[in-house]
Motif scaffolding. Structure first.
Motif: not given
Length: 66
Positions: A23-36
């Motif tokens: 559900y995270v906007p596509e342009n933020h997925v990599i950063d959100a995954f990395g933070e997770s």
């Protein structure tokens, strides 16, 4: 892993957080995954979660983050 998911509410929540990446906007997925995956929980449970993290890297991210 399924047994741990059903019996450990913290483990279950952490898996749900990974699923929420869809559900995270596509342009933020990599950063959100990395933070997770940088959270202490993932570091402490890397031996259990590594296959799942690899799956998400391959399918959602498209490459390894390590």
């Amino acid at each position: 892993m399924a047994q741990k998911y059903m019996s450990d509410s913290t483990f279950s929540l952490q898996i749900q957080l990974l699923l929420a990446l869809s559900y995270v906007p596509e342009n933020h997925v990599i950063d959100a995954f990395g933070e997770s995956i940088d959270l202490q929980y993932y570091t402490d449970n890397e031996n259990i979660l590594q296959l799942l993290i690899d799956y998400f890297e391959d399918t959602l991210i498209g490459h390894s983050m390590s």
